[in-house]
Write a protein that holds these residues in place. Structure first.
Motif, PDB file in Angstrom:
ATOM      1  N   ASP A 279     -33.386  25.280 -14.019  1.00  0.00           N
ATOM      2  CA  ASP A 279     -33.352  26.669 -14.385  1.00  0.00           C
ATOM      3  C   ASP A 279     -34.044  26.433 -15.919  1.00  0.00           C
ATOM      4  OD1 ASP A 279     -32.289  27.868 -12.271  1.00  0.00           O
ATOM      5  OD2 ASP A 279     -30.049  27.667 -13.100  1.00  0.00           O
ATOM      6  N   TYR A 280     -33.759  25.304 -16.505  1.00  0.00           N
ATOM      7  CA  TYR A 280     -34.275  25.161 -17.861  1.00  0.00           C
ATOM      8  C   TYR A 280     -35.760  25.022 -17.985  1.00  0.00           C
ATOM      9  CZ  TYR A 280     -34.963  22.720 -22.330  1.00  0.00           C
ATOM     10  OH  TYR A 280     -35.631  22.279 -23.621  1.00  0.00           O
ATOM     11  N   SER A 281     -36.117  24.335 -17.090  1.00  0.00           N
ATOM     12  CA  SER A 281     -37.632  23.968 -16.881  1.00  0.00           C
ATOM     13  C   SER A 281     -38.415  25.244 -16.495  1.00  0.00           C
ATOM     14  CB  SER A 281     -37.942  23.057 -15.778  1.00  0.00           C
ATOM     15  OG  SER A 281     -37.596  23.340 -14.415  1.00  0.00           O
ATOM     16  N   LEU A 282     -37.759  26.159 -15.930  1.00  0.00           N
ATOM     17  CA  LEU A 282     -38.598  27.506 -15.510  1.00  0.00           C
ATOM     18  C   LEU A 282     -38.604  28.470 -16.885  1.00  0.00           C
ATOM     19  CD1 LEU A 282     -36.956  28.592 -11.998  1.00  0.00           C
ATOM     20  CD2 LEU A 282     -39.159  27.686 -12.359  1.00  0.00           C
ATOM     21  N   GLN A 283     -37.478  28.181 -17.635  1.00  0.00           N
ATOM     22  CA  GLN A 283     -37.537  28.974 -18.856  1.00  0.00           C
ATOM     23  C   GLN A 283     -38.406  28.261 -19.802  1.00  0.00           C
ATOM     24  OE1 GLN A 283     -33.400  29.058 -20.442  1.00  0.00           O
ATOM     25  NE2 GLN A 283     -32.652  29.680 -18.552  1.00  0.00           N
ATOM     26  N   LYS A 284     -38.513  27.033 -19.786  1.00  0.00           N
ATOM     27  CA  LYS A 284     -39.540  26.439 -20.889  1.00  0.00           C
ATOM     28  C   LYS A 284     -40.922  26.533 -20.432  1.00  0.00           C
ATOM     29  CE  LYS A 284     -39.797  22.453 -23.877  1.00  0.00           C
ATOM     30  NZ  LYS A 284     -39.271  20.897 -24.399  1.00  0.00           N
ATOM     31  N   TYR A 285     -41.083  26.556 -19.235  1.00  0.00           N
ATOM     32  CA  TYR A 285     -42.525  26.598 -18.431  1.00  0.00           C
ATOM     33  C   TYR A 285     -42.583  27.405 -17.588  1.00  0.00           C
ATOM     34  CZ  TYR A 285     -42.604  21.835 -20.782  1.00  0.00           C
ATOM     35  OH  TYR A 285     -42.417  20.865 -21.503  1.00  0.00           O
ATOM     36  N   PRO A 286     -42.442  28.757 -17.779  1.00  0.00           N
ATOM     37  CA  PRO A 286     -42.398  29.937 -16.528  1.00  0.00           C
ATOM     38  C   PRO A 286     -43.492  29.769 -15.841  1.00  0.00           C
ATOM     39  CG  PRO A 286     -42.794  30.813 -18.843  1.00  0.00           C
ATOM     40  CD  PRO A 286     -42.759  29.423 -19.170  1.00  0.00           C
ATOM     41  N   GLU A 287     -44.900  29.592 -15.855  1.00  0.00           N
ATOM     42  CA  GLU A 287     -45.893  29.652 -15.248  1.00  0.00           C
ATOM     43  C   GLU A 287     -45.996  28.465 -14.445  1.00  0.00           C
ATOM     44  OE1 GLU A 287     -47.434  32.412 -14.938  1.00  0.00           O
ATOM     45  OE2 GLU A 287     -45.985  33.384 -16.523  1.00  0.00           O
TER      46      GLU A 287
ATOM     47  N   PRO B 113     -43.122  29.531  -8.410  1.00  0.00           N
ATOM     48  CA  PRO B 113     -42.209  30.474  -9.150  1.00  0.00           C
ATOM     49  C   PRO B 113     -42.735  31.862  -8.672  1.00  0.00           C
ATOM     50  CG  PRO B 113     -43.507  29.468 -10.951  1.00  0.00           C
ATOM     51  CD  PRO B 113     -43.453  28.752  -9.589  1.00  0.00           C
TER      52      PRO B 113
END
Length: 205
Positions: free
Chosen positions: A101-109, A174
């Motif tokens: 979840d943290y990586s999706l926030q930091k690297y959303p694309e 994503p």
């Protein structure tokens, strides 16, 4: 037991050596190949905020870090480890879910990927929505594959022109549907069979 999972900060640098030792001893115990890490590399990840750590009242319990490739087009979670004193508590899944979840926030694309020989990690990845893919769908960044050089199975990877190895590639995009429910249910028997086939092909004399 009061275990907390947090994004790493300077106060966590002191755990770098213990993290490396735990990763290496775990690989030796399982008899699997693994890319070696150094305390300096782990600390660098901590400095960048690209790592998470699990602590039980200040005692090291688990760890995982993020790597990015091709200018943030791909990210991978590496070094996932749980200290032996805290295994069989579901902590690995908690750490993986947190860093996911943290990586999706930091690297959303970014597409999130990983390669592993561990069935437990495959199960966690599958639950999060990853799907098994050929290596051709993963990053083509040479620096990622260079990290495999310290793995005992590197010669297999090299001989197959970086297209396959004992590891299984897994990918989460994503842009596809949300991770719940997973699109690719995990099947232990199928994965065990796949690993057995790979070993018979790659490890034969």
């Amino acid at each position: 037991m009061n275990i907390s999972i947090v994004v790493t900060q300077e106060e966590h640098y002191k755990y770098a050596q213990e993290i490396c030792d735990t990763i290496e001893s775990s690989a030796l115990l399982r008899g699997t190949g693994i890319a070696k890490r150094t305390p300096e590399y782990i600390q660098k990840k901590m400095e960048k905020g690209d790592a998470v750590i699990a602590l039980n009242n200040g005692i090291f319990a688990g760890f995982c870090y993020i790597e990015s490739w091709q200018h943030g087009q791909f990210v991978a979670h590496s070094g996932l480890i749980v200290h032996p004193d805290y295994r069989n508590l579901g902590l690995a899944k908690q750490i993986k879910s947190f860093v996911f979840d943290y990586s999706l926030q930091k690297y959303p694309e970014a597409k999130v990927f990983g390669i592993t020989t561990g069935l437990a990690v495959m199960k966690i990845n599958s639950d999060l929505g990853y799907k098994p893919v050929p290596f051709s769908e993963l990053t083509n960044d040479p620096s990622f594959w260079k990290g495999c050089q310290t793995c005992t199975n590197f010669e297999i990877l090299k001989s197959k022109e970086y297209k396959m190895c004992l590891c299984t590639g897994m990918l989460f995009d994503p842009k596809e549907k949300p991770k719940d429910p997973p699109k690719h249910p995990f099947n232990v028997r199928v994965l065990n069979r796949l690993i057995a086939i790979k070993k018979s092909l790659f490890l034969k004399k």
